[in-house]
Each structure stands twice: as structure tokens, then as C-alpha cells.
Design an enzyme around this catalytic site. Sequence first.
Site, PDB file in Angstrom:
ATOM      1  N   CYS A   5       0.282   2.986   3.567  1.00 55.45           N
ATOM      2  CA  CYS A   5       0.784   2.617   4.967  1.00 55.45           C
ATOM      3  C   CYS A   5       1.682   1.504   4.869  1.00 55.45           C
ATOM      4  O   CYS A   5       2.097   1.124   5.871  1.00 55.45           O
ATOM      5  CB  CYS A   5      -0.482   2.078   5.670  1.00 55.45           C
ATOM      6  SG  CYS A   5      -1.205   0.624   5.090  1.00 55.45           S
ATOM      7  N   CYS A  47      -8.556  -4.932 -10.079  1.00 48.76           N
ATOM      8  CA  CYS A  47      -8.136  -3.894 -11.083  1.00 48.76           C
ATOM      9  C   CYS A  47      -7.472  -2.485 -10.312  1.00 48.76           C
ATOM     10  O   CYS A  47      -8.297  -2.192  -9.679  1.00 48.76           O
ATOM     11  CB  CYS A  47      -9.052  -3.646 -11.994  1.00 48.76           C
ATOM     12  SG  CYS A  47      -8.797  -2.509 -13.453  1.00 48.76           S
ATOM     13  N   CYS A 100       0.645  -1.101  -0.011  1.00 46.05           N
ATOM     14  CA  CYS A 100      -0.052   0.011   0.149  1.00 46.05           C
ATOM     15  C   CYS A 100       0.968   1.348   0.043  1.00 46.05           C
ATOM     16  O   CYS A 100       1.787   1.472   0.802  1.00 46.05           O
ATOM     17  CB  CYS A 100      -1.004   0.045   1.321  1.00 46.05           C
ATOM     18  SG  CYS A 100      -1.755   1.382   1.279  1.00 46.05           S
ATOM     19  N   CYS A 124      -5.491   1.338   6.341  1.00 45.22           N
ATOM     20  CA  CYS A 124      -5.400   2.648   6.049  1.00 45.22           C
ATOM     21  C   CYS A 124      -6.554   3.396   5.338  1.00 45.22           C
ATOM     22  O   CYS A 124      -6.853   4.442   5.351  1.00 45.22           O
ATOM     23  CB  CYS A 124      -4.229   3.410   5.670  1.00 45.22           C
ATOM     24  SG  CYS A 124      -3.935   3.092   3.866  1.00 45.22           S
ATOM     25  N   CYS A 156      -7.628  -0.504   1.109  1.00 47.32           N
ATOM     26  CA  CYS A 156      -6.564  -1.092   2.024  1.00 47.32           C
ATOM     27  C   CYS A 156      -7.202  -1.143   3.395  1.00 47.32           C
ATOM     28  O   CYS A 156      -7.838  -0.073   3.777  1.00 47.32           O
ATOM     29  CB  CYS A 156      -5.419  -0.305   2.174  1.00 47.32           C
ATOM     30  SG  CYS A 156      -4.260  -0.812   3.581  1.00 47.32           S
TER      31      CYS A 156
HETATM   32 FE    FE Z   1      -2.833   1.203   3.489  1.00 45.99          FE
END
Ligand code: FE
Length: 131
Positions: free
Chosen positions: A50, A119, A47, A99, A96
Site C-alpha cells: 500500500c 524482524c 509497505c 492494508c 501493516c
Molecule cells: Fe500496507
Amino acid sequence: MEKIFKSDEEWKKELNEFQFQVTRKKGTERAFTGEYWNNHENGIYKCLCCGEELFDSTTKFESGTGWPSFFSAIAKDKIETEVDSSLFMKRVEVHCKKCNAHLGHVFDDGPKPTGMRYCINSISLKFEKRD
Ligand code: FE
């Protein structure tokens, strides 16, 4: 997992304008413009916001869409989905779990073994190469 909550002002200090628009405001990068749609290296996609490990290159496949596409996340509890009815379409948004960064959308026209197609915007990810 300990979740991360930050205000828009805090995120703006850590992200550039386009990163902020996509990850925090559910924007979308233009197809074939991102860093990873054509990345074939072996590694982990984390990510951007984060650093949580979200996707593995072993689940990446050629979708032809111009966005990096995966048939699964590293683990089910890394991501969350939510119905997105914007743009007059019913799609499933993916973010995510840690976060809340917007990643992209998931569709059910992916390859085996899951039949899913995550995607994902390249800009929401940070690739880390594995030797
Ligand atoms: Fe994240």
C-alpha cells in the site's frame, strides 16, 4: 487512516507469487536472501502493498538474523500486532495497519531505546532512499 481491503484475486494482480505468499499469506523469506537485510542506506521503508511509510533507516540495526531489523516503527499507529501460535511457537506477528500486509514478527530482545526487534521480510518492504 483509511484502510485498504482487497481480495486475494485483486492482490494477485498486483504482486508476484512470492510477494503474495509472504504479504498476504504470512510466508517468510529465507534468511540472508532478501534485498534489505544488509542495506545501510539512509531512507524510508514503505509497505510493498500500500506504500504506507513503516520503518526508518535510523531505527535499523544489525541483528545478525538475515532479515532487516528495526527497533521501532515510524509511528505506533502504522502497524498492528497479533499473537501467532503457528510452528509450535508463540510469536507476535506484525502487519501493516492500513492494508493488513504481513511484515514479519516482533521480539523483545532488541536494542535500546525500545528493547524491541521488528524482524521484517525484505520482500514486504519497498525502500526509498533519502538524500
Ligand atoms: Fe500496507
